[in-house]
Write a protein that holds these residues in place. Structure first.
Motif, mmCIF file in Angstrom:
data_model
loop_
_atom_site.group_PDB
_atom_site.id
_atom_site.type_symbol
_atom_site.label_atom_id
_atom_site.label_comp_id
_atom_site.label_asym_id
_atom_site.label_seq_id
_atom_site.Cartn_x
_atom_site.Cartn_y
_atom_site.Cartn_z
ATOM 1 N N ALA A 188 0.834 -1.202 0.000
ATOM 2 C CA ALA A 188 0.000 0.000 0.000
ATOM 3 C C ALA A 188 0.875 1.260 0.000
ATOM 4 O O ALA A 188 0.572 2.241 -0.706
ATOM 5 C CB ALA A 188 -0.920 -0.005 1.220
ATOM 6 N N ALA A 189 1.975 1.228 0.741
ATOM 7 C CA ALA A 189 2.878 2.386 0.772
ATOM 8 C C ALA A 189 3.495 2.615 -0.604
ATOM 9 O O ALA A 189 3.603 3.750 -1.081
ATOM 10 C CB ALA A 189 3.966 2.166 1.814
ATOM 11 N N TYR A 190 3.870 1.537 -1.257
ATOM 12 C CA TYR A 190 4.449 1.644 -2.606
ATOM 13 C C TYR A 190 3.414 2.225 -3.565
ATOM 14 O O TYR A 190 3.714 3.120 -4.365
ATOM 15 C CB TYR A 190 4.922 0.266 -3.087
ATOM 16 C CG TYR A 190 5.633 0.312 -4.417
ATOM 17 C CD1 TYR A 190 7.020 0.435 -4.486
ATOM 18 C CD2 TYR A 190 4.918 0.228 -5.623
ATOM 19 C CE1 TYR A 190 7.680 0.492 -5.706
ATOM 20 C CE2 TYR A 190 5.571 0.277 -6.841
ATOM 21 C CZ TYR A 190 6.951 0.405 -6.879
ATOM 22 O OH TYR A 190 7.587 0.464 -8.099
ATOM 23 N N GLU A 191 2.199 1.743 -3.465
ATOM 24 C CA GLU A 191 1.140 2.207 -4.375
ATOM 25 C C GLU A 191 0.809 3.688 -4.147
ATOM 26 O O GLU A 191 0.477 4.407 -5.082
ATOM 27 C CB GLU A 191 -0.111 1.337 -4.217
ATOM 28 C CG GLU A 191 0.090 -0.033 -4.848
ATOM 29 C CD GLU A 191 -1.094 -0.977 -4.648
ATOM 30 O OE1 GLU A 191 -1.800 -0.840 -3.627
ATOM 31 O OE2 GLU A 191 -1.277 -1.859 -5.508
ATOM 32 N N ALA A 192 0.937 4.113 -2.904
ATOM 33 C CA ALA A 192 0.660 5.525 -2.615
ATOM 34 C C ALA A 192 1.672 6.415 -3.333
ATOM 35 O O ALA A 192 1.354 7.518 -3.777
ATOM 36 C CB ALA A 192 0.709 5.767 -1.108
ATOM 37 N N LYS A 193 2.885 5.930 -3.462
ATOM 38 C CA LYS A 193 3.939 6.712 -4.132
ATOM 39 C C LYS A 193 3.936 6.514 -5.645
ATOM 40 O O LYS A 193 4.570 7.263 -6.373
ATOM 41 C CB LYS A 193 5.312 6.302 -3.578
ATOM 42 C CG LYS A 193 5.653 6.996 -2.266
ATOM 43 C CD LYS A 193 7.130 6.827 -1.917
ATOM 44 C CE LYS A 193 7.375 5.540 -1.167
ATOM 45 N NZ LYS A 193 8.760 5.329 -0.778
ATOM 46 N N HIS A 194 3.282 5.471 -6.105
ATOM 47 C CA HIS A 194 3.289 5.135 -7.539
ATOM 48 C C HIS A 194 1.859 4.943 -8.024
ATOM 49 O O HIS A 194 1.396 3.818 -8.208
ATOM 50 C CB HIS A 194 4.089 3.854 -7.791
ATOM 51 C CG HIS A 194 5.517 3.941 -7.364
ATOM 52 N ND1 HIS A 194 5.923 3.732 -6.067
ATOM 53 C CD2 HIS A 194 6.646 4.229 -8.063
ATOM 54 C CE1 HIS A 194 7.240 3.873 -5.989
ATOM 55 N NE2 HIS A 194 7.705 4.186 -7.186
ATOM 56 N N PRO A 195 1.147 6.051 -8.242
ATOM 57 C CA PRO A 195 -0.250 5.921 -8.648
ATOM 58 C C PRO A 195 -0.393 5.350 -10.069
ATOM 59 O O PRO A 195 0.558 5.380 -10.856
ATOM 60 C CB PRO A 195 -0.764 7.357 -8.596
ATOM 61 C CG PRO A 195 0.449 8.215 -8.695
ATOM 62 C CD PRO A 195 1.598 7.436 -8.108
ATOM 63 N N VAL A 196 -1.547 4.855 -10.345
ATOM 64 C CA VAL A 196 -1.864 4.367 -11.692
ATOM 65 C C VAL A 196 -1.711 5.546 -12.662
ATOM 66 O O VAL A 196 -2.153 6.654 -12.361
ATOM 67 C CB VAL A 196 -3.321 3.837 -11.724
ATOM 68 C CG1 VAL A 196 -3.731 3.477 -13.149
ATOM 69 C CG2 VAL A 196 -3.480 2.649 -10.792
#
Lengths: 202, 477
Positions: A188-196
């Motif tokens: 989730a932390a990674y996804e927060a920094k790397h949005p779609v």
């Protein structure tokens, strides 16, 4: 997943290099949407004539190898298509392990996800095992994943390697997805920094 | 300590692969494999139904539907559409994908879509495939997307389920191999010949465990279509993935595509993509050089893609070692050939121009240029299967379909078709085919069928001559 700890079984020799997944499970059988029932079609085009008659010369059709659970093959086993159906077919047929000098990457990964052990041995060892399996009725190997050994009753013994994580998963029969989800916070932390990408959000 | 070492490593020169890898590793805890984040997951009908079933059984959802794109390609018929799918099992599989995409909210380019096509053709042409991304698909030819400087590799169905559920994959870090191709390809020598030349040289497992990075003047000179052909075939050398650093050719191809970055962020993205190229002094686990000028149009003669010879030569003599000799004899028996036969004397029954290797507009243009003004030899059945609806439409716009039809080729609807023969397009036992696809395995194109892998130009020339012929001697009309 079915755990793999130690297994003793009869060895069937199919000692050819570059056995590809199209041979293991021909494409006409890939249309099923279930994971089961593929064993019947394992090596179909080698096992049966076009008309469907059993080919008596093919190793898996010989009564001596009925009930076999260990396949010994040549180098680069499982090359070609990524079809996991090849592994489902081997497992469904009754194989618990494949012994060969080397395996194709995707195939080896697919095996690990299904509790089918790939045992990489030297070319000379594979050749020796294949010869014994051809010549000695009922020839068996014992494969121990805890001690990482493969041996027979005639004095052959060898060690093999496997990465520690895969070994652990196989020994315990662990589900990779559940293990990955233990890292939910990191993902989730990674996804927060790397949005779609913005252009994909339409 | 591990953190310190990691920081030091980041200041060392890195390869293209290492940069993308480092950018996507979420965790790499002790006793666990590194967990890699997946930017784009491509899905098709054959390797996904069991994965969606797994999600349902565990009560899981698709974690990132917007990063998941599906199409139907492997078993769709290539007859004029709308056509009924006569094979009930294929129909069931296609319907299962439709139902799964609806249920889990995944974007699907179905048979009626103007964007439908082979998954490795539509990813790039829709602008989904982008430099620096991690891309996976339940298909070994996912390596194709590495042509854009992405880390792209094929996975099995268990991993498809894992990516659907978690958007991550535990991955063993592969080793790196640099293949530098110097000089330039001669006339009539294509990216397909370069790919076959590499496999012929290093063998079908020559790159097992490695990610290949292609570099050198001959690679820089390739179009995006040609780079895709080269990366596509790298799996036939056993490579985990293959990649080519993005450059002006890449950016020019990508600009303005449907899912490419928009104008407002384009320059920023290009600047970021440029930084992905390998640093000077980056170290590879293995390196090799190839001289493009030494390559010729190739033809495979055996039942794996490493069994390759230049068109002007003969089928090799039997090897001296007993084991290799048995293998070669078995292959020749299956192929209905004899050692020493000149390649140009081998007659063909069928010709297939298509597949994720060679079904893009450039491939069809190259084949049409050869076919123009000629007729397919009597007794030969030749078909052209564009890689996607977009390719088909573009080819028709410039009249390529007319050239093919006038020459007696069949012009069909997009799909994987006779590359693997899951749909009705198959070889009959004993039929011999010049094919632009990627695998010449026993039975690959139909049980008992005999496949020779060649470039699009060589395939078109074989269709017209009725046998293999050196494209470098062709009289273009």
């Amino acid at each position: 997943m079915q755990p793999f700890r130690k297994h003793q079984g009869t060895v069937a020799p199919l000692y050819r290099a570059d056995i590809d997944t199209d041979q293991i499970i021909p494409k006409q059988f890939l249309k099923r949407i279930e994971k089961t029932g593929f064993g019947e079609f394992l090596f179909n085009d080698w096992r049966r004539s076009v008309a469907g008659a059993s080919e008596p010369s093919f190793v898996l059709n010989q009564p001596a190898f009925a009930g076999t659970s260990i396949l010994v093959a040549g180098r680069n086993f499982g090359c070609g298509s990524s079809r996991e159906h090849a592994v489902w077919a081997l497992a469904d047929f009754g194989f618990r392990a494949v012994v060969a000098p080397s395996f194709a990457d995707i195939f080896a990964t697919n095996c690990a996800k299904n509790g089918l052990l790939t045992v990489a041995v030297s070319e000379a060892e594979a050749s020796q095992i294949a010869r014994k399996a051809s010549e000695i009725p009922g020839y068996q190997l014992t494969i121990d994943l805890e001690t990482l050994t493969v041996e027979d009753d005639l004095g052959f013994s060898s060690r093999f390697t496997i990465d520690e994580f895969t070994r652990h998963c196989l020994l315990e029969g662990l589900d990779d997805i559940a293990l990955t989800l233990e890292h939910e916070a990191d993902i989730a932390a990674y996804e927060a920094k790397h949005p779609v990408p913005a252009a994909w959000q339409v | 300590m591990a953190v310190v070492i990691d920081k030091l490593m980041r200041h060392m020169p890195r390869t293209l692969f290492e940069k993308i890898w480092d950018d996507h590793v979420i965790t790499s805890g002790a006793g666990r494999l590194p967990l890699l984040y997946v930017d784009l997951h491509l899905v098709h009908e054959v390797t996904s139904p069991q994965a969606f079933d797994g999600l349902r059984a565990a009560g899981r959802r698709v974690r990132q539907p917007l990063r998941t794109i599906a199409t139907v390609d492997h078993n769709v018929p290539t007859d004029p559409r709308p056509a009924p799918i006569r094979d009930p099992i294929a129909k069931r599989q296609i319907e299962a994908l439709e139902a799964n995409c609806r249920e889990f909210g995944v974007r699907l380019f179905d048979m009626e879509s103007s964007a439908q096509g082979i998954v490795h053709v539509i990813g790039p042409e829709l602008g989904l495939t982008q430099p620096g991304m991690t891309i996976v698909c339940g298909d070994s030819h996912t390596s194709t997307h590495g042509a854009f400087g992405a880390l792209a590799f094929g996975i099995g169905t268990s991993e498809v389920e894992q990516v659907l559920a978690t958007q991550c994959l535990p991955q063993r870090k592969p080793r790196t191999m640099l293949i530098r191709v110097n000089g330039e390809l001669g006339p009539g020598v294509s990216a397909k010949d370069l790919a076959l030349g590499v496999i012929g040289q290093i063998g079908t497992a020559g790159a097992a465990g490695f990610v290949i990075e292609y570099a050198g003047a001959a690679v820089r000179a390739l179009s995006m279509e040609s780079r895709m052909t080269l990366c596509n075939m790298s799996i036939e050398a056993g490579a985990r993935a293959a990649m080519i650093a993005a450059d002006e050719t890449t950016f020019a191809y990508m600009k303005g595509r449907r899912f490419s970055p928009g104008a407002e962020e384009w320059e920023q993205m290009v600047a970021r993509w440029r930084e992905l190229a390998a640093d000077p002094g980056a170290i590879y686990d293995r390196s090799m050089e190839i001289h493009a000028s030494e390559l010729a149009p190739f033809v495979t003669w055996g039942t794996n893609p490493g069994m390759v010879v230049p068109v002007g030569s003969r089928i090799p003599d039997l090897p001296p070692s007993a084991a290799d000799r048995r293998t070669a004899e078995r292959m020749l028996e299956y192929m209905g050939l004899e050692a020493g036969t000149p390649i140009e004397q081998i007659r063909v029954d069928r010709v297939f121009i298509g597949s994720c290797t060679n079904s893009r507009l450039e491939d069809l243009r190259a084949a049409a240029r050869v076919a123009k003004g000629y007729r397919v030899a009597s007794g030969v059945r030749a078909m052209v299967v564009p890689g996607s609806q977009q390719v088909k439409h573009a080819a028709e716009k410039e009249g390529l379909d007319r050239i093919f039809r006038d020459a007696g080729f069949e012009w069909r609807e997009p799909g994987c078709s006779m590359c693997l023969g899951m749909n009705p397009d198959i070889l009959l036992p004993g039929e011999r085919c010049a094919s632009t696809s990627n695998r010449n395995f026993e039975g690959r194109q139909g049980r008992g069928g005999r496949t020779h892998l060649v470039s699009p130009m060589m395939a078109a020339a074989a269709a017209i001559a009725g046998h293999f012929t050196d494209i470098r001697d062709w009289r273009f009309q």
